[in-house]
Design a protein around this motif. Structure first.
Motif, short mmCIF file in Angstrom:
data_model
loop_
_atom_site.label_atom_id
_atom_site.label_comp_id
_atom_site.label_asym_id
_atom_site.label_seq_id
_atom_site.Cartn_x
_atom_site.Cartn_y
_atom_site.Cartn_z
N ARG A 167 -2.07 6.20 -14.47
CA ARG A 167 -3.02 6.49 -13.08
C ARG A 167 -4.08 5.41 -12.97
NH1 ARG A 167 -6.95 11.48 -13.08
NH2 ARG A 167 -7.79 9.79 -14.14
N ASP A 168 -4.82 5.13 -13.98
CA ASP A 168 -5.84 4.18 -13.84
C ASP A 168 -5.53 3.02 -13.28
OD1 ASP A 168 -7.69 5.61 -16.56
OD2 ASP A 168 -7.79 6.11 -14.59
N GLN A 169 -4.30 2.37 -13.94
CA GLN A 169 -3.82 1.19 -13.75
C GLN A 169 -3.36 1.27 -12.29
OE1 GLN A 169 -0.36 0.10 -16.15
NE2 GLN A 169 -0.16 -1.75 -15.24
N LEU A 170 -2.71 2.13 -11.89
CA LEU A 170 -2.32 2.41 -10.44
C LEU A 170 -3.34 2.42 -9.47
CD1 LEU A 170 0.86 5.04 -10.68
CD2 LEU A 170 0.82 2.51 -10.39
N LEU A 171 -4.38 3.15 -9.97
CA LEU A 171 -5.82 2.94 -9.18
C LEU A 171 -6.18 1.52 -8.89
CD1 LEU A 171 -7.38 6.40 -10.28
CD2 LEU A 171 -6.40 5.86 -8.04
N GLY A 172 -6.22 0.70 -10.03
CA GLY A 172 -6.73 -0.62 -9.96
C GLY A 172 -5.55 -1.23 -8.97
N GLU A 173 -4.43 -1.17 -9.11
CA GLU A 173 -3.53 -1.69 -8.25
C GLU A 173 -3.77 -1.41 -6.91
OE1 GLU A 173 0.32 -2.34 -11.31
OE2 GLU A 173 0.15 -1.09 -9.60
N LEU A 174 -4.19 -0.24 -6.69
CA LEU A 174 -4.35 0.34 -5.44
C LEU A 174 -5.80 -0.37 -4.76
CD1 LEU A 174 -3.70 1.98 -2.95
CD2 LEU A 174 -4.97 3.92 -4.11
N VAL A 175 -6.95 -0.40 -5.56
CA VAL A 175 -8.01 -1.10 -5.23
C VAL A 175 -7.62 -2.81 -4.92
CG1 VAL A 175 -10.48 -1.83 -5.94
CG2 VAL A 175 -9.52 0.23 -6.38
N THR A 205 0.77 -1.12 -0.09
CA THR A 205 -0.10 0.01 -0.13
C THR A 205 0.78 1.25 0.29
OG1 THR A 205 -1.68 -1.08 0.96
CG2 THR A 205 -1.59 1.36 1.14
N ALA A 206 1.93 1.24 0.86
CA ALA A 206 2.65 2.43 0.97
C ALA A 206 3.41 2.68 -0.73
CB ALA A 206 3.89 2.42 1.95
N SER A 207 3.80 1.22 -1.03
CA SER A 207 4.36 1.51 -2.46
C SER A 207 3.43 2.19 -3.48
CB SER A 207 5.01 0.09 -2.78
OG SER A 207 5.58 0.29 -4.12
N LEU A 208 2.35 1.45 -3.39
CA LEU A 208 1.29 2.09 -4.35
C LEU A 208 0.90 3.57 -4.16
CD1 LEU A 208 -1.07 -1.16 -4.50
CD2 LEU A 208 0.61 -0.31 -6.46
N ALA A 209 0.98 3.91 -2.98
CA ALA A 209 0.67 5.41 -2.47
C ALA A 209 1.93 6.40 -3.09
CB ALA A 209 0.51 5.25 -0.93
N GLY A 210 3.13 5.68 -2.87
CA GLY A 210 4.41 6.36 -3.62
C GLY A 210 4.01 6.53 -4.93
N GLU A 211 3.90 5.44 -5.71
CA GLU A 211 3.70 5.50 -7.42
C GLU A 211 2.69 6.35 -7.56
OE1 GLU A 211 3.35 1.38 -8.54
OE2 GLU A 211 5.20 0.84 -7.93
N LEU A 212 1.23 6.16 -6.91
CA LEU A 212 0.29 7.26 -7.37
C LEU A 212 0.62 8.77 -7.20
CD1 LEU A 212 -2.57 7.53 -8.01
CD2 LEU A 212 -3.17 7.50 -5.58
N LYS A 218 -5.65 3.28 6.52
CA LYS A 218 -6.54 3.03 5.33
C LYS A 218 -6.46 4.39 4.45
CE LYS A 218 -10.06 -0.15 7.46
NZ LYS A 218 -11.28 -0.25 7.76
N ILE A 219 -6.72 4.41 3.31
CA ILE A 219 -6.64 5.42 2.16
C ILE A 219 -8.09 5.72 2.00
CG2 ILE A 219 -5.96 6.31 0.10
CD1 ILE A 219 -3.64 4.14 0.19
N PRO A 220 -8.52 7.07 1.93
CA PRO A 220 -9.85 7.39 1.81
C PRO A 220 -10.25 7.20 0.34
CG PRO A 220 -8.84 9.00 3.39
CD PRO A 220 -7.80 8.30 2.81
N ALA A 221 -11.43 6.69 0.13
CA ALA A 221 -11.71 6.23 -1.21
C ALA A 221 -11.99 7.41 -2.02
CB ALA A 221 -13.06 5.47 -1.28
N GLY A 222 -12.50 8.66 -1.53
CA GLY A 222 -12.93 10.04 -2.42
C GLY A 222 -11.29 10.73 -2.88
N ARG A 223 -10.22 10.41 -2.43
CA ARG A 223 -9.14 11.06 -2.95
C ARG A 223 -8.88 10.76 -4.37
NH1 ARG A 223 -3.04 10.80 0.21
NH2 ARG A 223 -2.52 12.01 -1.28
N ALA A 224 -8.90 9.37 -4.54
CA ALA A 224 -8.48 8.72 -5.81
C ALA A 224 -9.35 9.20 -7.03
CB ALA A 224 -8.48 7.36 -5.81
#
Length: 310
Positions: A244-252, A201-208, A297-303
């Motif tokens: 970005r969409d790909q990263l969002l999918g990976e985040l989900v 999650t931290a890695s994905l957040a950094g990539e995002l 937990k990462i808020p859903a509204g941010r993405a």
């Protein structure tokens, strides 16, 4: 008959008869049964010796004359008739004395017979009572032995049952201990899954964040470029949106993995709670881990907000 009786038995009977006769003050002769009991001999020996002893006592109390009677001496000097009458009189007296002695002996024999009969009846009753007591004691002994055997069997059965319960309890304790080890291993794996999910999650957040920064850079570059470069900027922006969409999918997906790990942790914690306090430390650690995951937990509204802004 007296010759067939041993000398020691005869002496004991005579001694017992004399002692009992003296105790009675020489007024009444002792019974055969009393003498038999004191001398501790059989009834036949006591009866025979007692008959001789009674004759001896009568002979001592009324000894016969061994000299010529004075009446005979006087009659001899008078006349033969008187002598004959006197002799007849003496003969009659002797006959009456013999008859009296015979009657006395017969009476004593009858009394001895009655005493022997009473003694035999008494012995029979005593023997019957002793037999009854022996049978009662034997029945009591058998009942006690049966009761003891039954008690011993019950004790052995209870002991076997107790040993079986102890073995089952020991096996159950080993099973619980093994199950606790399995739960600890599952909890450790859940902790590792949480750590990996948190790292991902931290890695994905950094990539995002990097993607968002790249998109912002592209937007700035697009605004600053000339009209001829609009298509290239649009292409780059499209590529950035796709990334970005790909990263969002990976985040989900990472969030779903985190939720699954949370469910696994909750299940492991519920199973661990059934160990009656054995895993209290692991429960406390799971609760702390759940609180840490809730904070991560990462808020859903941010993405979604970032997508609309782009």
């Amino acid at each position: 008959m007296s010759t067939a009786i041993p000398a020691d038995v005869r002496d004991r009977v005579l001694q017992a008869a004399q002692e009992l006769y003296e105790q009675n003050g020489r007024e009444t002769m002792p019974t055969v049964d009393a003498v038999r009991r004191q001398a501790r001999v059989d009834m036949n020996a006591a009866s025979v010796v007692m008959r001789e002893w009674r004759r001896a006592q009568r002979a001592q109390s009324a000894p016969l004359a061994v000299t010529v009677p004075e009446a005979v001496t006087q009659a001899h000097s008078t006349a033969l008739v008187v002598l004959w009458q006197t002799a007849q009189q003496l003969a009659n007296e002797s006959l009456r004395a013999a008859q009296a002695a015979w009657e006395t002996e017969r009476s004593e024999a009858e009394r001895d017979r009655q005493e022997m009969a009473d003694a035999y009846e008494r012995q029979a009753r005593e023997r019957e009572q002793a037999q009854t007591q022996l049978e009662t004691a034997d029945r009591a002994h058998q009942e006690a032995a049966q009761q003891a055997a039954q008690t011993l069997a019950e004790v052995r059965a209870a002991l076997a049952e107790a040993l079986t319960r102890a073995e089952r309890a020991e096996a159950r304790a080993l099973e619980i201990e093994h199950r606790a080890e399995d739960l600890r291993a599952e909890l450790d794996r859940a902790h590792q899954d949480h750590a990996r999910a948190r790292t991902e999650t931290a890695s994905l957040a950094g990539e995002l964040r990097q993607s968002q920064e790249a998109v912002a850079a592209l937007r700035a570059q697009r605004d600053m470029t000339e009209a001829g470069k609009t298509q290239e900027a649009e292409r780059l922006a499209q590529a950035a949106r796709l990334e970005r969409d790909q990263l969002l999918g990976e985040l989900v997906a990472a969030r779903a993995a985190t939720a699954k790990a949370q469910e696994d942790t909750a299940e492991a914690r519920e199973r661990a709670a059934g160990l009656a306090g054995k895993l209290e430390s692991e429960q406390a650690h799971g609760a702390a881990l759940a609180a840490l995951l809730a904070r991560l937990k990462i808020p859903a509204g941010r993405a979604s907000g970032d997508g609309e802004h782009s």
